[in-house]
Design an enzyme around this catalytic site. Structure first.
Site, PDB file in Angstrom:
ATOM      1  N   GLY A 189      -4.325   5.654   4.175  1.00 18.96           N
ATOM      2  CA  GLY A 189      -3.670   4.907   5.118  1.00 18.96           C
ATOM      3  C   GLY A 189      -4.623   4.580   6.142  1.00 18.96           C
ATOM      4  O   GLY A 189      -4.414   3.406   6.647  1.00 18.96           O
ATOM      5  N   GLU A 243      10.858  17.309  13.272  1.00 19.15           N
ATOM      6  CA  GLU A 243      11.175  17.177  11.905  1.00 19.15           C
ATOM      7  C   GLU A 243      10.277  17.931  10.900  1.00 19.15           C
ATOM      8  O   GLU A 243       9.106  17.843  10.881  1.00 19.15           O
ATOM      9  CB  GLU A 243      10.784  15.773  11.398  1.00 19.15           C
ATOM     10  CG  GLU A 243      11.339  15.152  10.055  1.00 19.15           C
ATOM     11  CD  GLU A 243      11.076  13.908   9.470  1.00 19.15           C
ATOM     12  OE1 GLU A 243       9.942  13.390   9.971  1.00 19.15           O
ATOM     13  OE2 GLU A 243      11.854  13.188   9.132  1.00 19.15           O
ATOM     14  N   GLY A 274      -5.070   3.077  -1.745  1.00 13.56           N
ATOM     15  CA  GLY A 274      -6.183   3.669  -0.968  1.00 13.56           C
ATOM     16  C   GLY A 274      -5.180   4.667   0.296  1.00 13.56           C
ATOM     17  O   GLY A 274      -4.103   4.856   0.354  1.00 13.56           O
ATOM     18  N   GLY A 309      -4.843   1.139   4.772  1.00 10.66           N
ATOM     19  CA  GLY A 309      -3.410   0.714   5.531  1.00 10.66           C
ATOM     20  C   GLY A 309      -4.059   0.160   6.839  1.00 10.66           C
ATOM     21  O   GLY A 309      -3.597  -0.885   7.297  1.00 10.66           O
ATOM     22  N   GLU A 354      10.843   2.318   9.754  1.00 11.34           N
ATOM     23  CA  GLU A 354      11.746   3.400   9.235  1.00 11.34           C
ATOM     24  C   GLU A 354      11.170   4.399   9.288  1.00 11.34           C
ATOM     25  O   GLU A 354      10.160   4.886   8.658  1.00 11.34           O
ATOM     26  CB  GLU A 354      11.942   2.828   7.926  1.00 11.34           C
ATOM     27  CG  GLU A 354      12.763   1.508   7.559  1.00 11.34           C
ATOM     28  CD  GLU A 354      14.152   1.612   8.158  1.00 11.34           C
ATOM     29  OE1 GLU A 354      14.925   2.591   8.449  1.00 11.34           O
ATOM     30  OE2 GLU A 354      14.748   0.514   8.237  1.00 11.34           O
ATOM     31  N   CYS A 364      14.391  11.762   4.658  1.00 15.61           N
ATOM     32  CA  CYS A 364      14.313  11.475   5.964  1.00 15.61           C
ATOM     33  C   CYS A 364      15.709  11.515   6.707  1.00 15.61           C
ATOM     34  O   CYS A 364      16.088  11.887   7.776  1.00 15.61           O
ATOM     35  CB  CYS A 364      14.023   9.766   6.202  1.00 15.61           C
ATOM     36  SG  CYS A 364      14.951   8.850   5.018  1.00 15.61           S
ATOM     37  N   LYS A 398       0.860  -1.140   0.140  1.00 19.75           N
ATOM     38  CA  LYS A 398       0.131   0.024  -0.030  1.00 19.75           C
ATOM     39  C   LYS A 398       1.119   1.124   0.057  1.00 19.75           C
ATOM     40  O   LYS A 398       1.465   1.786   1.067  1.00 19.75           O
ATOM     41  CB  LYS A 398      -0.996  -0.162   1.258  1.00 19.75           C
ATOM     42  CG  LYS A 398      -2.076   0.789   1.089  1.00 19.75           C
ATOM     43  CD  LYS A 398      -2.223   2.114   1.949  1.00 19.75           C
ATOM     44  CE  LYS A 398      -1.382   2.983   2.391  1.00 19.75           C
ATOM     45  NZ  LYS A 398      -1.345   4.289   1.650  1.00 19.75           N
TER      46      LYS A 398
HETATM   47  P1  NAP Z   1       3.011   9.077   6.779  1.00 23.86           P
HETATM   48  O1  NAP Z   1       2.109  10.208   6.736  1.00 23.86           O
HETATM   49  O2  NAP Z   1       3.435   8.234   8.037  1.00 23.86           O
HETATM   50  O3  NAP Z   1       2.427   7.985   5.833  1.00 23.86           O
HETATM   51  C1  NAP Z   1       3.228   6.815   5.346  1.00 23.86           C
HETATM   52  C2  NAP Z   1       2.353   5.703   4.964  1.00 23.86           C
HETATM   53  O4  NAP Z   1       1.543   5.279   5.933  1.00 23.86           O
HETATM   54  C3  NAP Z   1       1.419   6.254   3.836  1.00 23.86           C
HETATM   55  O5  NAP Z   1       1.170   5.237   2.836  1.00 23.86           O
HETATM   56  C4  NAP Z   1       0.137   6.333   4.436  1.00 23.86           C
HETATM   57  O6  NAP Z   1      -1.139   6.482   3.657  1.00 23.86           O
HETATM   58  C5  NAP Z   1       0.219   5.437   5.497  1.00 23.86           C
HETATM   59  N1  NAP Z   1      -0.733   5.531   6.769  1.00 23.86           N
HETATM   60  C6  NAP Z   1      -1.099   6.768   7.126  1.00 23.86           C
HETATM   61  N2  NAP Z   1      -1.972   6.396   8.250  1.00 23.86           N
HETATM   62  C7  NAP Z   1      -1.976   4.899   8.438  1.00 23.86           C
HETATM   63  C8  NAP Z   1      -2.669   4.361   9.342  1.00 23.86           C
HETATM   64  N3  NAP Z   1      -3.520   4.612  10.196  1.00 23.86           N
HETATM   65  N4  NAP Z   1      -2.423   2.956   9.376  1.00 23.86           N
HETATM   66  C9  NAP Z   1      -1.688   2.419   8.119  1.00 23.86           C
HETATM   67  N5  NAP Z   1      -1.173   3.211   7.276  1.00 23.86           N
HETATM   68  C10 NAP Z   1      -1.365   4.376   7.328  1.00 23.86           C
HETATM   69  O7  NAP Z   1       4.531   9.517   5.966  1.00 23.86           O
HETATM   70  P2  NAP Z   1       4.546  10.684   4.750  1.00 23.86           P
HETATM   71  O8  NAP Z   1       3.789  11.986   4.913  1.00 23.86           O
HETATM   72  O9  NAP Z   1       3.991   9.591   3.698  1.00 23.86           O
HETATM   73  O10 NAP Z   1       6.237  10.553   4.807  1.00 23.86           O
HETATM   74  C11 NAP Z   1       6.747  11.490   5.276  1.00 23.86           C
HETATM   75  C12 NAP Z   1       7.478  10.932   6.712  1.00 23.86           C
HETATM   76  O11 NAP Z   1       8.197   9.656   6.212  1.00 23.86           O
HETATM   77  C13 NAP Z   1       8.539  11.506   7.293  1.00 23.86           C
HETATM   78  O12 NAP Z   1       8.533  11.577   8.526  1.00 23.86           O
HETATM   79  C14 NAP Z   1      10.059  10.954   7.070  1.00 23.86           C
HETATM   80  O13 NAP Z   1      10.803  11.207   7.791  1.00 23.86           O
HETATM   81  C15 NAP Z   1       9.470   9.422   6.930  1.00 23.86           C
HETATM   82  N6  NAP Z   1      10.504   8.940   6.286  1.00 23.86           N
HETATM   83  C16 NAP Z   1      11.146   7.754   6.921  1.00 23.86           C
HETATM   84  C17 NAP Z   1      12.230   7.257   6.167  1.00 23.86           C
HETATM   85  C18 NAP Z   1      13.330   6.311   6.772  1.00 23.86           C
HETATM   86  O14 NAP Z   1      13.883   5.443   6.062  1.00 23.86           O
HETATM   87  N7  NAP Z   1      13.496   6.385   7.791  1.00 23.86           N
HETATM   88  C19 NAP Z   1      12.400   7.293   4.712  1.00 23.86           C
HETATM   89  C20 NAP Z   1      11.507   8.099   4.084  1.00 23.86           C
HETATM   90  C21 NAP Z   1      10.523   8.867   4.906  1.00 23.86           C
HETATM   91  P3  NAP Z   1      -1.408   7.685   2.908  1.00 23.86           P
HETATM   92  O15 NAP Z   1      -1.349   7.299   1.581  1.00 23.86           O
HETATM   93  O16 NAP Z   1      -2.833   8.058   3.593  1.00 23.86           O
HETATM   94  O17 NAP Z   1      -0.606   8.833   3.192  1.00 23.86           O
END
Ligand code: NAP
Ligand code: MG
Length: 475
Positions: A203, A379, A201, A207, A245, A279, A170
């Site tokens: 998250g 962040e 879809g 998700g 991650e 990140c 997803k």
């Molecule tokens: P996010 O908002 O946490 O979303 C990540 C994924 O989780 C998306 O596919 C999101 O779906 C899904 N999601 C959201 N709520 C959920 C739930 N309740 N249950 C299951 N899945 C759910 O993060 P983002 O805004 O996409 O990305 C930015 C963040 O990623 C930053 O904090 C960054 O630091 C982190 N990041 C970390 C790394 C690493 O390797 N450590 C690498 C890259 C990015 P949607 O499609 O609805 O958004």
């Protein structure tokens, strides 16, 4: 507008049962470019069943078979590389030059790195008469963010194919056009039905159904710390293995013996790449108190050279931020920085001059930042640099580690030995000494609230394996 409503389940593109759809917006034009399904229980259940059924045979395939499959994926992927680069640029607004040079190429790096590791990797070893086997962990749910779309997706899919796992992906709804092409690649390369499934879809809907599904054995998540902690709680009920991650706020220590101009220049370029949505971005620059003013001047000079604008323009270094939500969030942080009393060196709130359409933001540098300020602790995930002064080496290490995150750290010093010593004291998963070449075989993962588990290369493969002991095997 592209209609990408179909999910990829059990080797076929299938229409979702419901009519709930999500529009994908190009952040440079603010216009919709595609439509995907907001999948529900019917789609998630079908995908998990397909993965469960396929696991029986796929987990038993030989290493040679999986190596051959990865090679076919690599060959097929190369024929779609440019399509993927174009899709990423349209969906997240990254300059096409950068999606061509790096984003799209990362899939090739992950495939080539793991194929090399697999030449020597053994899935079993004998210890006396006991055989230790490393078996596929099972059916995996992969949930990924948008900032480096196919990079994050492939750092999970590639080792899963190698491990003998079956999977449901997803991706972030924001970046599902590039992932759609990746699914076409997996199909064309001959990945067996059910081994790889794509369910699009939100998250909070799709998700959530996946992480709570009793027939999923492992959830591997890349994204924000807030969502990650929620996922870990959901997964606990059915004792799923979890890989997280998460976010970062990485410190870049510029030692007093470092050549300031090149050190600051490289750091600024590193942070502002991908509009700061990275990140492991070096978002806290630590410089000796006496060099603070000069570092800020150099940083501002470098930022002045950045072209902000149309991602299709060859000279563009910063495109728009990914979405309106991200734009609002970054604006808010810039205002907080001003209100907290940090010195605004360049940039600030509002859109850059002449860019009234698109989620463009001004590349911003703050100096005289105190590490306790919100902009140094949280962040921002945007083009905002915090420059922080330190008294001495011990103080620099203290400040670097004074963070809830522990993803990456950077050290610049004329003495490489000194850089090594300082690097050893950083509580982070990845340390970069004196701007090294990138290493896709090195493990990526966090300490503290940056998560747990490791990805990339052989470390990403180990993450998806269970260890089984067969005692008396050699009798
Ligand atoms: P996010 O908002 O946490 O979303 C990540 C994924 O989780 C998306 O596919 C999101 O779906 C899904 N999601 C959201 N709520 C959920 C739930 N309740 N249950 C299951 N899945 C759910 O993060 P983002 O805004 O996409 O990305 C930015 C963040 O990623 C930053 O904090 C960054 O630091 C982190 N990041 C970390 C790394 C690493 O390797 N450590 C690498 C890259 C990015 P949607 O499609 O609805 O958004
Ligand atoms: Mg988000």
């Amino acid at each position: 507008m592209q209609d990408l409503s179909q999910n990829y389940i059990n080797g076929k593109w299938v229409n979702p049962v419901g009519s709930d759809r999500i529009q994908i917006i190009n952040p440079a034009t603010e216009k919709p470019i595609a439509m995907i399904a907001n999948s529900g229980a019917d789609e998630v259940n079908a995908a998990v069943s397909a993965a469960r059924a396929a696991f029986k045979d796929y987990s038993q395939t030989s290493k040679a078979y999986r190596v051959d499959l990865l090679q076919k994926i690599l060959v097929t992927y190369k024929t779609r590389h440019d399509d993927i680069a174009q899709a990423i640029s349209s969906e997240i607004g990254a300059p096409l030059t950068q999606t061509m040079a790096l984003h799209a190429a990362t899939v090739i790096f992950h495939l080539e790195t793991l194929l090399k590791e697999l030449e020597t990797f053994e899935f079993y070893e004998d210890r006396g008469t006991t055989r230790i086997t490393k078996e596929a962990v099972g059916v995996c749910a992969f949930i990924t963010p948008w900032n480096f779309p196919v990079h994050q997706v492939s750092s999970k899919l590639v080792p899963a194919i190698a491990a003998g796992c079956t999977m449901i992906l997803k991706p972030s709804q924001v970046s599902s056009t590039s992932t759609h092409i990746l699914a076409e690649v997996f199909h064309a390369a001959g990945v067996p039905a059910g081994v790889f499934n794509l369910v699009n879809g939100a998250g909070s809907r799709t998700g959530d159904l996946l992480v709570n599904h009793p027939d999923v054995d492992m959830v591997s998540f890349t994204g924000s710390t807030g969502v990650g902690t929620h996922i870990a709680k959901c997964a606990a009920d059915t004792v799923k293995r979890v890989g997280l991650e998460l976010g970062g706020k990485s410190a870049n220590i510029i030692m007093d013996d470092a050549d300031l101009e090149p050190a600051v220049t490289a750091a600024v370029q590193g942070l502002f790449f991908n509009c700061g949505q990275n990140c492991i971005a070096p978002s806290r620059m630590l410089v000796p108190q006496s060099a603070l003013k000069q570092a800020a001047e150099i940083a501002a000079k470098v930022v002045e050279t950045f072209v902000v604008g149309d991602p299709n323009n060859e000279d563009t270094f910063l495109g728009p931020l990914v979405s309106k939500g991200q734009w609002n969030s970054v604006q808010n942080y810039i205002q907080i920085g001003i209100d907290e009393g940090a010195t605004l060196v360049c940039g600030g709130v509002g859109r850059p001059d002449g860019l009234s359409t698109g989620f463009y933001t001004k590349p911003t540098v703050f100096s005289d930042v105190d590490n306790s300020m919100t902009i140094a602790q949280e962040e921002i995930f945007g083009p905002v640099l915090c420059i922080i002064g330190y008294e001495n080496e011990a103080d620099a290490i203290e400040i670097a580690n004074d963070s809830p995150f522990g993803l990456a750290g950077y050290v610049q010093s004329a003495s490489h030995e000194r850089a090594q010593k300082v690097g050893a004291k950083l509580r982070v998963g990845q340390v970069y000494l004196n701007n090294p070449e990138y290493d896709f075989g090195a493990p990526l993962g966090g300490f503290k609230r940056s998560g747990y588990g490791r990805e990339w290369g052989v470390f990403g493969l180990e993450e998806l394996l269970e260890v089984k002991a067969t005692i008396g095997f050699g009798q």
